[in-house]
Design an enzyme around this catalytic site. Structure first.
Site, mmCIF file in Angstrom:
data_model
loop_
_atom_site.group_PDB
_atom_site.id
_atom_site.type_symbol
_atom_site.label_atom_id
_atom_site.label_comp_id
_atom_site.label_asym_id
_atom_site.label_seq_id
_atom_site.Cartn_x
_atom_site.Cartn_y
_atom_site.Cartn_z
ATOM 1 N N THR A 1 2.047 -4.489 3.984
ATOM 2 C CA THR A 1 1.974 -4.785 5.796
ATOM 3 C C THR A 1 1.479 -5.992 6.040
ATOM 4 O O THR A 1 1.857 -6.393 6.995
ATOM 5 C CB THR A 1 0.597 -3.967 6.410
ATOM 6 O OG1 THR A 1 -0.259 -3.340 6.133
ATOM 7 C CG2 THR A 1 1.311 -2.293 6.472
ATOM 8 N N ASP A 2 0.798 -6.800 5.545
ATOM 9 C CA ASP A 2 0.308 -7.626 5.261
ATOM 10 C C ASP A 2 1.124 -9.382 6.075
ATOM 11 O O ASP A 2 0.958 -9.854 6.667
ATOM 12 C CB ASP A 2 -0.740 -8.167 4.641
ATOM 13 C CG ASP A 2 -2.095 -7.471 3.731
ATOM 14 O OD1 ASP A 2 -2.529 -6.496 4.893
ATOM 15 O OD2 ASP A 2 -2.923 -8.165 2.859
ATOM 16 N N LYS B 1 1.493 -7.589 12.877
ATOM 17 C CA LYS B 1 0.146 -7.130 12.522
ATOM 18 C C LYS B 1 -1.127 -7.435 12.899
ATOM 19 O O LYS B 1 -1.482 -7.980 12.985
ATOM 20 C CB LYS B 1 -0.399 -7.325 10.966
ATOM 21 C CG LYS B 1 -1.067 -6.064 10.652
ATOM 22 C CD LYS B 1 -1.287 -6.386 8.652
ATOM 23 C CE LYS B 1 -2.396 -5.361 8.728
ATOM 24 N NZ LYS B 1 -2.895 -5.241 6.922
ATOM 25 N N THR C 1 0.763 -1.082 -0.302
ATOM 26 C CA THR C 1 0.297 0.444 0.107
ATOM 27 C C THR C 1 0.798 1.058 -0.188
ATOM 28 O O THR C 1 0.578 2.464 -0.069
ATOM 29 C CB THR C 1 -1.048 0.074 1.460
ATOM 30 O OG1 THR C 1 -1.892 -0.775 1.219
ATOM 31 C CG2 THR C 1 -2.009 1.934 1.660
#
Ligand code: ASP
EC number: 6.3.5.-
Length: 424
Positions: free
Chosen positions: A170-171, A247, A94
């Site tokens: 980020t995942d 996360k 992202t």
């Protein structure tokens, strides 16, 4: 009165005052980015708007100590002094994305150079060079991608940079952070950064995260770390150790948390100062060493009540080389699973137990299911996160074919993944 993008304004609506910077807005509406980092949109005919700062020239005093971001396309100040050299390696995610208004989906389209153009303050922190490693969403990363990235990081350090920033989705950022932690002994900071919301969204966290990451990249924290928002506001970023981070939220800007450890520290976005909380490896303390090799045939298996133990047989017969179990509580699976754990170990597959609780340490000596598991040959992951344990297993099995040596390595703290402490 017309307001331009970048103007700082005060908006009064029904007795409430909002202040912020004008964002791209639809006709008849005004959208502002507030100090909290969040945006608010107003219908122009329903509010009173006062201009506070005209695109950089203050008409009523600076509201935030002059720390506001400059707009993309503004002239980038030439650094007066010699700045540290930092390589930005972009992988996608992202932070490198914007909305494709044709499909409505977020796609990775930016390179490191685009990020530098969009966030000119970065150039006041370091002398950057950009390198595109990939342009993928991080769900598409695999052990090959981790090794290619690690190789590129090592090349940049060998070429003499003072720090590395890896922009990443980020995942799966914690898996990559763990992989780099095991593969590289680093004398300089290696900082992974991402954003939960793409750059063209009003509440994007990309600029603050990138600026904090740059400050860590030029600091003395010579570890693999993840630097992301510490709260939902634009106040500070947390610096998480690459093997202790996870996360923990799908969409909030402060989704990343250190688990079973304090963060290494924080970066205050206002003062730009770093405050540390725990011991860390200092710049220059380690000599650069690259230790590639990852066994991809490893799996992380979550135990659930009543689940059929034959699931493990699929892995044992499917050519898998090692397993991490995400057990319940202190690290348990049902009595029915134990023979299958023994079968895996007898097939020379290391089996490491972690906990679905995430917080706390494994202790398989309390209940008989745990003791049976240890007797079957499983090893305790201590307070290692399940994802980190999987990456560690993949890396260890990429280093040795010897079962006993692998078990010994798995029991050791190799890169800060096991905290030395009593049971909590
Ligand atoms: N799915 C995206 C990724 O991990 C999400 C993000 O970047 O935040 O690449």
């Amino acid at each position: 009165m017309e307001f331009k993008q970048g103007d700082r304004v005060r908006i009064e609506k029904n007795g409430t005052v909002y202040e912020g910077k004008v964002m791209p807005s639809m006709e008849g509406y005004i959208t502002i980015k507030m100090n909290s980092g969040y945006n608010a949109g107003f219908s122009m005919d329903k509010v009173k708007i006062t201009l506070l700062e005209n695109n950089g020239e203050s008409t009523n005093g600076s509201l935030n100590g002059g720390k506001e971001s400059k707009e993309a396309g503004e002239e980038i100040p030439k650094p007066g002094k010699k700045l540290p050299k930092v390589a930005i390696l972009s992988t996608g995610g992202t932070i490198a994305s914007k909305i494709d208004y044709r499909t409505g989906a977020v796609t990775s389209q930016f390179t490191a150079d685009d990020i530098l153009t969009a966030i000119p303050e970065l150039r006041e922190i370091a002398d950057f060079k950009g390198r595109v490693i990939s342009s993928i969403l991080s769900e598409n990363m695999d052990s090959e991608s981790w090794q290619n990235l690690a190789r590129a990081v090592v090349e940049e350090i060998e070429a003499g940079v003072d720090g590395i920033i890896v922009t990443h989705g980020t995942d799966t950022m914690m898996y990559t952070a763990a992989a780099l932690s095991f593969m590289i002994d680093t004398p300089v900071p290696i900082v992974l950064v991402g954003s939960q919301r793409s750059a063209d969204r009003p509440s994007s966290d990309n600029a603050m995260n990138a600026i904090c990451a740059a400050l860590v990249a030029v600091s003395d924290i010579a570890e693999v770390s993840v630097v992301m928002h510490g709260t939902t506001s634009d106040d500070f970023c947390e610096i998480h150790r690459g093997t202790k981070v996870r996360k923990m939220h799908t969409s909030l800007r402060d989704a990343f948390k250190s688990v079973n450890s304090l963060p290494i520290g924080i970066v205050d976005y206002d003062t730009r100062e770093i405050k540390t909380f725990i011991d860390y490896t200092k710049r220059g303390e380690k000599t650069l060493k690259f230790k590639p090799g990852m066994e991809s045939k490893c799996a992380l298996v979550k135990f659930t009540p009543g689940s059929d133990p034959s699931i493990l047989d699929c892995y044992i017969n499917g050519g898998y080389k090692g397993l991490v179990l995400e057990g319940t509580g202190l690290g348990h699976v049902s009595t029915k699973w134990i023979p299958m754990v023994r079968k895996a170990v007898n097939a020379k597959m290391p089996v490491m137990v972690t906990s679905q609780c995430l917080n706390g340490r494994i202790c398989d000596r309390v209940y008989d299911t745990g003791r049976d598991m240890l007797k079957a040959g499983a090893i305790e992951g201590e307070d290692t996160l399940p994802e980190t344990a999987l990456v560690k297993l993949m890396w260890v099995l990429g280093q040795t074919d010897e079962f006993d040596e692998a078990i010994e390595m798995l029991r050791e703290d190799l890169s800060g993944e096991i905290t030395k402490c009593c049971f909590k």
